[in-house]
Scaffold this active site. Structure first.
Site, short mmCIF file in Angstrom:
data_model
loop_
_atom_site.label_atom_id
_atom_site.label_comp_id
_atom_site.label_asym_id
_atom_site.label_seq_id
_atom_site.Cartn_x
_atom_site.Cartn_y
_atom_site.Cartn_z
N LEU A 232 0.82 -1.21 0.00
CA LEU A 232 0.00 0.00 0.00
C LEU A 232 0.86 1.27 0.00
O LEU A 232 1.71 1.44 0.89
CB LEU A 232 -0.93 -0.01 1.22
CG LEU A 232 -1.85 1.21 1.37
CD1 LEU A 232 -2.85 1.26 0.22
CD2 LEU A 232 -2.57 1.17 2.72
N ASP A 233 0.62 2.13 -1.00
CA ASP A 233 1.27 3.45 -1.11
C ASP A 233 2.79 3.36 -1.19
O ASP A 233 3.49 4.32 -0.86
CB ASP A 233 0.87 4.35 0.07
CG ASP A 233 -0.61 4.70 0.06
OD1 ASP A 233 -1.20 4.70 -1.04
OD2 ASP A 233 -1.17 4.96 1.14
N GLU A 234 3.33 2.24 -1.65
CA GLU A 234 4.78 2.09 -1.75
C GLU A 234 5.25 1.81 -3.17
O GLU A 234 6.40 1.44 -3.38
CB GLU A 234 5.26 0.99 -0.79
CG GLU A 234 5.09 1.36 0.67
CD GLU A 234 5.78 0.38 1.61
OE1 GLU A 234 6.55 -0.47 1.11
OE2 GLU A 234 5.54 0.45 2.82
#
Length: 289
Positions: A232-234
């Site tokens: 997530l979000d990486e």
């Protein structure tokens, strides 16, 4: 906007282990078929020993039919260990947009598409809420609502896959779509799902970043557009922007200022993706000029 001569061109993106002679090998191959190179840009990542290149050429006078390009170029690619893809400017990519209830990024994308700034087709918009239906259908784009809960996620994504495949979608933009995609979804569209996160990643990933930024007393807030991965979000970051705030700003002020950042950052990332300017590797990107 595309220049008129760009509308009959091809763009080649390449990554390969770095060594001498790569530029010459690529240029000589294109010149063999009378290519007029319009733009060429390259980057060497010494830490990865990696060579990355973008080259665009005019197809007027190019003697190799593009349906024969892969067979002709593959021996060069094999010799130098290249990963590559070629795109034609004459073919408009097909972009699906996913949205929940925040409409600012969606409206901005549709406006830029309508005036020709984003050279693509938008065959559909998918949402888990009815909120944006009138806006989307006003622009003549089919709008589909697929409810997503913790109990029906697999069935919801199966329906999304069906719609995306029927529409021949090339890539997906998450315009403040407030659902986490499954690993299967990401695997189907590697480096083809672009997200906007309302924070300057890696700071304040996940939920409520403006609230957490306010609580931390930061002096800058930002927005980040990135390719989606299972983490997530990486995923690989494409574009970021920041704006200054002060102790006088409330959470609502941060949200308001952040909306402007989100629109600009997302539209830039989408435009660069459409222009074949982004190469992803080692969880980061090169964005060619």
């Amino acid at each position: 906007m595309l220049m008129s001569h760009d509308k009959h061109s091809a763009t080649l993106l390449i990554s390969a282990p770095d060594k001498k002679g790569l530029v010459a090998a690529i240029a000589n191959f294109l010149m063999t078929y009378n290519a007029n190179i319009m733009h060429a840009d390259q980057h060497q990542d010494t830490s990865e020993n990696l060579f990355l290149m973008r080259v665009q050429w005019d197809l007027d006078g190019f003697t190799l039919p593009m349906d024969s390009f892969a067979a002709a170029f593959q021996p060069i690619a094999d010799e130098h260990g290249m990963n590559w893809k070629v795109s034609l400017s004459a073919r408009k990519p097909r972009m699906a947009i996913f949205v929940s209830q925040y409409e600012h990024c969606l409206v901005d994308l549709m406006h830029r598409w309508r005036i020709g700034e984003l050279d693509c087709d938008i065959p559909l918009v998918i949402s888990n809420h009815e909120t944006c239906r009138r806006l989307v259908e006003f622009n003549g784009i089919p709008f589909h609502v697929i409810k997503v809960t913790k109990d029906n996620k697999a069935e919801a994504e199966a329906e999304q896959f069906r719609l995306l495949e029927e529409a021949g979608v090339d890539f997906i933009v998450l315009a403040r779509y407030m659902q986490i995609l499954s690993g299967e979804f990401v695997e189907r569209y590697p480096d083809r799902v672009i997200n906007i996160h309302h924070s300057f990643l890696p700071a304040f990933d996940g939920a409520k970043p403006y609230h957490r930024a306010f609580a931390r007393g930061v002096k800058l807030i930002g927005a980040t557009s990135h390719y989606v991965t299972e983490d997530l979000d990486e995923g690989p970051i494409i574009e970021q922007e920041v704006t200054r705030i002060s102790h006088r700003d409330t959470v609502e002020d941060l949200v308001e200022k952040g909306r402007d950042l989100e629109k600009v950052v997302l539209s830039r990332a989408v435009r660069w993706h459409l222009d074949n300017r982004v190469l992803s590797y080692s969880n980061k990107t090169v964005v060619f000029d």
